[in-house]
Design an enzyme around this catalytic site. Structure first.
Site, short mmCIF file in Angstrom:
data_model
loop_
_atom_site.label_atom_id
_atom_site.label_comp_id
_atom_site.label_asym_id
_atom_site.label_seq_id
_atom_site.Cartn_x
_atom_site.Cartn_y
_atom_site.Cartn_z
N CYS A 16 2.01 3.92 12.19
CA CYS A 16 3.04 2.91 12.42
C CYS A 16 3.07 2.44 13.86
O CYS A 16 2.98 3.25 14.78
CB CYS A 16 4.43 3.47 12.14
SG CYS A 16 4.61 4.06 10.49
N ARG A 70 6.64 -5.95 2.50
CA ARG A 70 7.31 -4.75 3.02
C ARG A 70 7.89 -5.03 4.41
O ARG A 70 8.86 -4.44 4.82
CB ARG A 70 6.28 -3.62 3.09
CG ARG A 70 6.86 -2.33 3.60
CD ARG A 70 5.88 -1.18 3.41
NE ARG A 70 6.62 0.05 3.35
CZ ARG A 70 6.92 0.79 4.41
NH1 ARG A 70 6.52 0.44 5.60
NH2 ARG A 70 7.62 1.89 4.26
P1 XMP Z 1 2.50 9.45 7.77
O1 XMP Z 1 2.93 9.92 9.11
O2 XMP Z 1 2.76 10.44 6.69
O3 XMP Z 1 3.43 8.19 7.47
O4 XMP Z 1 1.09 8.97 7.79
C1 XMP Z 1 3.44 7.52 6.24
C2 XMP Z 1 4.58 6.52 6.20
O5 XMP Z 1 4.43 5.52 7.20
C3 XMP Z 1 5.05 4.32 6.76
N1 XMP Z 1 4.08 3.23 6.92
C4 XMP Z 1 4.09 2.36 7.93
N2 XMP Z 1 4.98 2.17 8.93
N3 XMP Z 1 3.64 0.40 9.76
C5 XMP Z 1 4.75 1.18 9.85
O6 XMP Z 1 5.55 0.99 10.77
C6 XMP Z 1 2.71 0.53 8.79
O7 XMP Z 1 1.71 -0.18 8.74
C7 XMP Z 1 2.96 1.55 7.81
N4 XMP Z 1 2.29 1.93 6.70
C8 XMP Z 1 3.02 2.96 6.16
C9 XMP Z 1 5.46 4.51 5.33
O8 XMP Z 1 6.85 4.75 5.30
C10 XMP Z 1 4.64 5.73 4.91
O9 XMP Z 1 5.23 6.46 3.86
#
Ligand code: XMP
Length: 500
Positions: free
Chosen positions: A319, A415
């Site tokens: 993120c 999203r």
């Molecule tokens: P982890 O740390 O487990 O996080 O890899 C997964 C979660 O990150 C969110 N997510 C995103 N948040 N930009 C964001 O700000 C993105 O591109 C993105 N893609 C996923 C999402 O909540 C996921 O479950």
């Protein structure tokens, strides 16, 4: 000694999991007495409090099937067409055994050029039209093909395939039955078939004896997550656009058990209206709202009627939301704050993002979450979508943020409330994670470590942990930078990395 959670989290700091540490309490039970059974949402319970994220490099049918087999649950992503997403839900729900092979189909006039044509499957199916939904004519096993003296391109598969009838078992067979059948018939693999109403058979899976042996050695966790229909429970995500109502209809028809409204900032008029619509149209369906990180956001979604809350903004490993938009919250603070208000209404919380070790899971669950949602922790596994590639000598699989430009080009911009804007702003990145093997193996080890954390805290269940935290019996402290360094591996020139 130490601070109570209410005191620690009311000092104006945003804490991540690594910032805080629990002080040990008193042990009066063995590790195995710890139960991690927990609520996913108001009406659904899991024996293992883990959820796979609805991301297109994390959850498709293989991940969802294996998560359910473990006693956890997977949410199929929505970066695809509604009918494709529904077919992934159907496929995940229909499996009984926790593996899905890449099935390969050819027509009788096709030829096999190299062993690569088999992908990861032990055999190739020959059907009338060369597709899955067509009459099965024969089968070519990898070992038979390798033994062929003449493999020239001119040879058609119909020349050397083993003709139908082929040994098969009904999809939905139990592990023990498949194992006994393979031994009795002296087979290396057996296809699993689904019989349709018109008596047509569809091949949906292939189980190999090697894979079965491997799985038998894996540690066992809780009971698999099975729904009232007798099939594995599977979740899916949708957005908050008008077109998502049609998507939801497809998913409900496919038997989806829970739905997540996928948004990076869930406290919006779009989500509130969607919650009201879904609760009216499908009162039986468990609906999870989010993402939220504040008590105010949570309160709004709870009032609108959600059955669960997904917590996290900018804490995920891929993120960039906090940097791009200057909005978010440290995940430990977010989980604690939202859980403290959600608990009053009996709404379970999913701590989403930022999990990179078992200690983070302990922290999330003790701070008030009922389950943890993971992306990068599960990416790179056998069950994650995509194929392995080599980066130097390391085998990796792609893992990307759903807010990365690459993923948004496929449609996930909803999203991030991209609306109809042509100007897409990335809130995530594309990367890769190392091959971790099967989640069926490493998740049970991880959960055993989580149980040990609970034991150190004197909590034999999530409920008891939440009570100990709320009553101030459990104490915490913030770790200084140096304390964090001390808490990690340090001072060695070499260490053998733990491997499962
Ligand atoms: P982890 O740390 O487990 O996080 O890899 C997964 C979660 O990150 C969110 N997510 C995103 N948040 N930009 C964001 O700000 C993105 O591109 C993105 N893609 C996923 C999402 O909540 C996921 O479950």
């Amino acid at each position: 000694d130490g601070f109570s959670a209410p005191k620690l989290f009311s000092q104006g700091y945003s804490y991540t999991y690594d910032d805080v540490i629990f002080l040990p309490h008193y042990i009066d039970f063995p590790t195995d007495a710890v139960s991690l059974s927990s609520k996913l949402s108001t009406n659904l319970t899991l024996s293992v409090p883990c959820v796979s994220s609805p991301m297109d490099t994390v959850t498709e049918s293989s991940m969802a099937t294996s998560m359910a087999a473990l006693g956890a649950i997977g949410f199929i992503h929505s970066n695809n067409s509604p009918s494709h997403q529904a077919s992934l839900v159907r496929s995940a729900k229909s499996h009984r055994l926790p593996f899905t092979s890449d099935l390969v189909f050819l027509s009788p006039s096709d030829s096999i050029l190299s062993a690569d044509d088999f992908a990861s499957s032990p055999c190739i199916f020959v059907t009338q039209s060369g597709t899955r939904h067509s009459k099965l004519l024969g089968i070519v096993s990898l070992s038979d093909w390798q033994a062929l003296p003449d493999k020239s391109e001119a040879r058609r598969v119909s020349d050397y395939m083993k003709k139908s009838p082929i040994h098969s078992l009904p999809n939905g067979s139990q592990l023990e039955d498949v194992s006994a059948y393979l031994a009795a018939e002296n087979l290396d693999f057996v296809p699993l078939v689904r019989r349709h109403q018109d008596d047509e058979e569809e091949i949906v899976n292939v189980v190999t004896s090697a894979e079965l042996e491997r799985i038998k050695g894996f540690p066992k966790l809780g009971l698999p997550t099975v729904g009232p229909d007798g099939n594995f429970m599977v979740g899916a995500s949708i957005g908050t656009r008008e077109s998502d109502k049609e998507r939801l209809e497809h998913l409900v028809k496919a038997g989806v058990n829970a739905v997540i409204l996928d948004s990076s900032q869930g406290n919006s008029i779009y989500q509130l209206e969607m919650i009201k619509y879904v609760k009216r149209a499908y009162p039986e369906l468990d609906l999870i709202g989010g993402n939220v990180v504040t008590m105010y956001q949570a309160q709004n979604l709870i009032q609108a009627g959600v059955d669960g809350l997904r917590v996290g903004m900018g804490s995920g490993s891929i993120c960039t939301t906090q940097e791009v938009c200057a909005v978010g919250r440290g995940q430990a603070t977010a989980v604690y704050k939202v859980s403290s208000i959600a608990e009053q209404s009996g709404v379970p919380v999913i701590a989403d993002g930022g999990i990179s070790n078992s200690g983070h899971i302990v922290k999330a669950l003790v701070l008030g979450a009922s389950t943890v949602m993971m992306g990068s922790f599960l990416a790179g596994s056998t069950e994650a979508p995509g194929t392995y590639q080599y980066q130097g000598s390391i085998r990796v699989k792609k893992y990307r943020g759903m807010g990365s430009l690459e993923a948004m080009t496929k449609g996930s911009d909803a999203r991030y409330l991209g609306d109809t804007s042509k100007l897409k702003i990335a809130q995530g990145v594309v990367g890769a994670v190392a091959d971790k093997g099967s989640i069926l193996k490493f998740v049970p080890y991880t959960m055993q470590a989580v149980k040990q954390g609970f034991q150190d805290l004197g909590a034999s269940s999530l409920q008891s942990a939440h009570e100990l935290l709320r009553s101030g019996v459990l104490r915490l402290e913030v770790r200084t930078g140096a304390a964090q360094v001390e808490g990690g591996i340090h001072g060695l020139v070499y260490y053998a990395k733990k491997s499962f």
